[in-house]
Scaffold this motif. Structure first.
Motif, PDB file in Angstrom:
ATOM      1  N   ALA A  22      50.162  42.864  39.324  1.00 37.45           N
ATOM      2  CA  ALA A  22      48.774  42.324  39.617  1.00 37.45           C
ATOM      3  C   ALA A  22      48.584  42.190  41.073  1.00 37.45           C
ATOM      4  O   ALA A  22      47.387  42.275  41.548  1.00 37.45           O
ATOM      5  CB  ALA A  22      48.919  41.129  38.932  1.00 37.45           C
ATOM      6  N   LEU A  23      49.684  41.676  41.864  1.00 30.55           N
ATOM      7  CA  LEU A  23      49.517  41.333  43.207  1.00 30.55           C
ATOM      8  C   LEU A  23      49.191  42.783  44.013  1.00 30.55           C
ATOM      9  O   LEU A  23      48.360  42.843  44.921  1.00 30.55           O
ATOM     10  CB  LEU A  23      51.074  40.889  44.068  1.00 30.55           C
ATOM     11  CG  LEU A  23      50.850  40.623  45.232  1.00 30.55           C
ATOM     12  CD1 LEU A  23      49.868  39.686  45.765  1.00 30.55           C
ATOM     13  CD2 LEU A  23      52.341  40.093  45.740  1.00 30.55           C
ATOM     14  N   LEU A  24      49.937  43.782  43.566  1.00 30.36           N
ATOM     15  CA  LEU A  24      49.782  45.124  44.151  1.00 30.36           C
ATOM     16  C   LEU A  24      48.099  45.690  43.816  1.00 30.36           C
ATOM     17  O   LEU A  24      47.289  46.049  44.938  1.00 30.36           O
ATOM     18  CB  LEU A  24      50.641  46.289  43.451  1.00 30.36           C
ATOM     19  CG  LEU A  24      50.297  47.639  43.969  1.00 30.36           C
ATOM     20  CD1 LEU A  24      50.223  47.650  45.698  1.00 30.36           C
ATOM     21  CD2 LEU A  24      51.302  48.609  43.408  1.00 30.36           C
ATOM     22  N   GLY A  25      47.601  45.505  42.769  1.00 28.95           N
ATOM     23  CA  GLY A  25      46.260  45.681  42.589  1.00 28.95           C
ATOM     24  C   GLY A  25      45.129  44.870  43.146  1.00 28.95           C
ATOM     25  O   GLY A  25      44.174  45.119  43.796  1.00 28.95           O
ATOM     26  N   PHE A  26      45.467  43.637  43.445  1.00 27.51           N
ATOM     27  CA  PHE A  26      44.576  42.654  44.141  1.00 27.51           C
ATOM     28  C   PHE A  26      44.578  43.235  45.468  1.00 27.51           C
ATOM     29  O   PHE A  26      43.580  43.118  46.279  1.00 27.51           O
ATOM     30  CB  PHE A  26      45.119  41.286  44.063  1.00 27.51           C
ATOM     31  CG  PHE A  26      44.374  40.360  44.848  1.00 27.51           C
ATOM     32  CD1 PHE A  26      42.987  39.734  44.436  1.00 27.51           C
ATOM     33  CD2 PHE A  26      44.904  39.787  46.097  1.00 27.51           C
ATOM     34  CE1 PHE A  26      42.421  38.935  45.329  1.00 27.51           C
ATOM     35  CE2 PHE A  26      44.251  38.784  46.821  1.00 27.51           C
ATOM     36  CZ  PHE A  26      42.907  38.423  46.614  1.00 27.51           C
ATOM     37  N   THR A  27      45.637  43.471  46.313  1.00 27.69           N
ATOM     38  CA  THR A  27      45.708  43.977  47.555  1.00 27.69           C
ATOM     39  C   THR A  27      45.090  45.243  47.748  1.00 27.69           C
ATOM     40  O   THR A  27      44.232  45.266  48.813  1.00 27.69           O
ATOM     41  CB  THR A  27      47.214  44.150  48.157  1.00 27.69           C
ATOM     42  OG1 THR A  27      47.979  42.891  47.779  1.00 27.69           O
ATOM     43  CG2 THR A  27      47.283  44.645  49.518  1.00 27.69           C
ATOM     44  N   LEU A  28      45.147  46.006  46.848  1.00 25.10           N
ATOM     45  CA  LEU A  28      44.113  47.547  46.889  1.00 25.10           C
ATOM     46  C   LEU A  28      42.742  46.948  46.894  1.00 25.10           C
ATOM     47  O   LEU A  28      42.153  47.540  47.746  1.00 25.10           O
ATOM     48  CB  LEU A  28      44.723  48.361  45.975  1.00 25.10           C
ATOM     49  CG  LEU A  28      45.919  48.958  46.116  1.00 25.10           C
ATOM     50  CD1 LEU A  28      46.433  49.741  44.907  1.00 25.10           C
ATOM     51  CD2 LEU A  28      46.391  49.705  46.990  1.00 25.10           C
ATOM     52  N   VAL A  29      42.380  46.423  46.144  1.00 24.83           N
ATOM     53  CA  VAL A  29      40.946  46.078  45.849  1.00 24.83           C
ATOM     54  C   VAL A  29      40.435  45.325  47.194  1.00 24.83           C
ATOM     55  O   VAL A  29      39.360  45.603  47.755  1.00 24.83           O
ATOM     56  CB  VAL A  29      40.771  44.918  44.773  1.00 24.83           C
ATOM     57  CG1 VAL A  29      39.303  44.486  44.747  1.00 24.83           C
ATOM     58  CG2 VAL A  29      40.749  45.653  43.451  1.00 24.83           C
ATOM     59  N   VAL A  30      41.337  44.268  47.973  1.00 28.30           N
ATOM     60  CA  VAL A  30      40.825  43.516  49.117  1.00 28.30           C
ATOM     61  C   VAL A  30      40.612  44.534  49.963  1.00 28.30           C
ATOM     62  O   VAL A  30      39.880  44.476  50.908  1.00 28.30           O
ATOM     63  CB  VAL A  30      41.801  42.417  49.299  1.00 28.30           C
ATOM     64  CG1 VAL A  30      41.414  41.992  50.867  1.00 28.30           C
ATOM     65  CG2 VAL A  30      41.745  41.368  48.267  1.00 28.30           C
TER      66      VAL A  30
ATOM     67  N   LEU B 218      40.194  47.878  49.671  1.00 29.62           N
ATOM     68  CA  LEU B 218      39.055  48.934  49.712  1.00 29.62           C
ATOM     69  C   LEU B 218      37.792  48.192  50.153  1.00 29.62           C
ATOM     70  O   LEU B 218      36.911  48.616  50.693  1.00 29.62           O
ATOM     71  CB  LEU B 218      38.991  49.300  48.388  1.00 29.62           C
ATOM     72  CG  LEU B 218      40.096  50.250  47.943  1.00 29.62           C
ATOM     73  CD1 LEU B 218      39.965  50.601  46.455  1.00 29.62           C
ATOM     74  CD2 LEU B 218      40.057  51.487  48.889  1.00 29.62           C
ATOM     75  N   LYS B 219      37.660  46.894  49.861  1.00 29.85           N
ATOM     76  CA  LYS B 219      36.356  46.068  50.193  1.00 29.85           C
ATOM     77  C   LYS B 219      36.241  45.746  51.645  1.00 29.85           C
ATOM     78  O   LYS B 219      35.068  45.831  51.964  1.00 29.85           O
ATOM     79  CB  LYS B 219      36.545  44.672  49.432  1.00 29.85           C
ATOM     80  CG  LYS B 219      35.964  44.867  48.033  1.00 29.85           C
ATOM     81  CD  LYS B 219      35.934  43.641  47.289  1.00 29.85           C
ATOM     82  CE  LYS B 219      35.598  43.846  45.832  1.00 29.85           C
ATOM     83  NZ  LYS B 219      35.555  42.565  45.190  1.00 29.85           N
ATOM     84  N   THR B 220      37.449  45.426  52.448  1.00 29.16           N
ATOM     85  CA  THR B 220      37.420  45.287  53.782  1.00 29.16           C
ATOM     86  C   THR B 220      37.382  46.581  54.675  1.00 29.16           C
ATOM     87  O   THR B 220      36.880  46.308  56.087  1.00 29.16           O
ATOM     88  CB  THR B 220      38.560  44.186  54.265  1.00 29.16           C
ATOM     89  OG1 THR B 220      39.807  44.951  53.778  1.00 29.16           O
ATOM     90  CG2 THR B 220      38.457  42.934  53.464  1.00 29.16           C
ATOM     91  N   THR B 221      37.682  47.621  54.164  1.00 28.71           N
ATOM     92  CA  THR B 221      37.498  48.656  54.958  1.00 28.71           C
ATOM     93  C   THR B 221      36.259  49.260  55.149  1.00 28.71           C
ATOM     94  O   THR B 221      35.624  49.821  54.226  1.00 28.71           O
ATOM     95  CB  THR B 221      38.653  49.843  54.440  1.00 28.71           C
ATOM     96  OG1 THR B 221      39.839  49.315  54.370  1.00 28.71           O
ATOM     97  CG2 THR B 221      38.561  50.962  55.284  1.00 28.71           C
ATOM     98  N   SER B 222      35.687  49.550  56.075  1.00 34.79           N
ATOM     99  CA  SER B 222      34.382  50.199  56.097  1.00 34.79           C
ATOM    100  C   SER B 222      34.370  50.656  57.771  1.00 34.79           C
ATOM    101  O   SER B 222      34.877  50.323  58.742  1.00 34.79           O
ATOM    102  CB  SER B 222      33.384  48.855  56.234  1.00 34.79           C
ATOM    103  OG  SER B 222      33.598  47.880  57.251  1.00 34.79           O
TER     104      SER B 222
END
Length: 344
Positions: free
Chosen positions: A128-136, A138-142
């Motif tokens: 769950a922690l790994l999935g949350f880190t990947l989502v954050v 992807l959202k912050t990378t621009s």
């Protein structure tokens, strides 16, 4: 032992009922309604005769309680008592004795519940922690919003400027390597050292503003609009030109006053849209004469959101003029050093 038991000779009381008729031993009683001789035995059980078991029913031994195939066991009572539960048909009825809807048999009861081990809980938490880190992430990378809104031709010019700057740096590296080889050579070492010192003195004189300079370059004229040309805009232009490889600069006003621009030059806003440069007051329009690669410096000022865009956004205008031979003739008074000394 009673007299009756003694008379019979068997030790058992004489049964009540009709007596066995006399006759030769071993001969059956000729009467039609005579009882079976075995029934008159004192070892036969008393009571009504049991019907013979059917073919499909198992025989039951005397003294053993029959078992009902449809019998069920109350698991709740057995669980409370701590005794093992034995179910004849693999099913158990609820503790209250209620049956399943429709008159069918009771639903099976699960004997145990699955339990999460400590390792399983830890693995789930890590996933769950790994999935949350990947989502954050992807959202912050621009991408850079400035470059994302830049036109294709502007990106091409920026890339060309970077290539030109790289080429200049490579040329400087090769020149320094040649100078190093000449300085290390035997007979040519002294003359090469003298030539290198002279060249470095000229370069430092141009950078310090104590020597005039000529070469290919550019003129940049700033015309004020509804808003005057501020000192910050002129300073931004000077910094952009330096970043694009400018080697010598000077600024002049509408009154022909000229000031050499060096590393220590400062700009202040004056009265009525004028500028104060190195303590001298200049009136508009302002013109910067710069020596360097004209195409590279022009592209640096035209970057979206840069100097040209800012001046035109305030109602002003910026005009460029390329020069094959641009002359920077204004000189800066040498600074007399009081404390700094060269390291020998």
């Amino acid at each position: 032992m009673s007299d009756e038991q003694t008379d019979t000779g068997t030790g058992w009381p004489q049964p009540a009922g009709p007596g066995r008729p006399g006759g030769p031993a071993g001969e059956p009683d000729p009467r039609p309604d005579a009882p079976d001789p075995d029934e008159l035995s004192p070892l036969a059980p008393q009571g009504p005769a049991q019907p013979p078991p059917a073919d499909d029913e198992p025989a039951v031994e005397p003294g053993v309680e029959p078992v009902d195939d449809g019998a069920t066991v109350d698991l709740s009572v057995m669980a409370r008592s701590g005794e093992p539960v034995a179910v004849s048909d693999g099913l158990a009825e609820p503790a209250d004795g209620s049956a399943a809807p429709g008159g069918g048999s009771a639903a099976p009861v699960v004997a145990g519940r699955s339990r999460w081990s400590a390792a399983g809980v830890m693995i789930v938490a890590l996933l769950a922690l790994l999935g949350f880190t990947l989502v954050v992430q992807l959202k912050t990378t621009s991408t850079d919003p400035t470059l994302g809104a830049t036109r294709q031709e502007d990106l091409v010019r920026i890339l060309s400027d970077l290539d030109a700057r790289e080429n200049r740096l490579q040329q400087d590296i090769r020149a320094l390597e040649d100078s190093q080889r000449q300085l290390r050579s035997g007979e040519q070492g002294r003359q090469a050292a003298l030539d290198e010192a002279t060249r470095r003195a000229d370069e430092l004189g141009i950078l310090a503003g104590t020597l005039p300079a000529v070469g290919p370059g550019l003129t940049v004229q700033f015309d004020a609009g509804a808003k005057p040309i501020s000192a910050n805009r002129v300073l931004d232009a000077v910094q952009e030109l330096r970043g694009a490889g400018a080697e010598a600069m000077q600024i002049s006003g509408g009154d022909r006053a000229t000031v050499r621009i060096i590393a220590s030059t400062y700009f202040l806003d004056g009265d009525n849209g004028s500028l104060v440069v190195e303590g001298r007051r200049l009136t508009g329009p302002f013109t910067i004469t710069v020596i360097g690669d004209p195409a590279t410096m022009r592209t640096a000022l035209n970057i979206p959101g840069g100097v040209v865009a800012s001046v035109r956004g305030g109602g002003g205008n910026v005009t460029f003029g390329e020069r094959e031979v641009a002359e920077v003739s204004a000189l800066h008074v040498p600074i007399k050093l009081e404390h700094a000394r060269p390291v020998s």
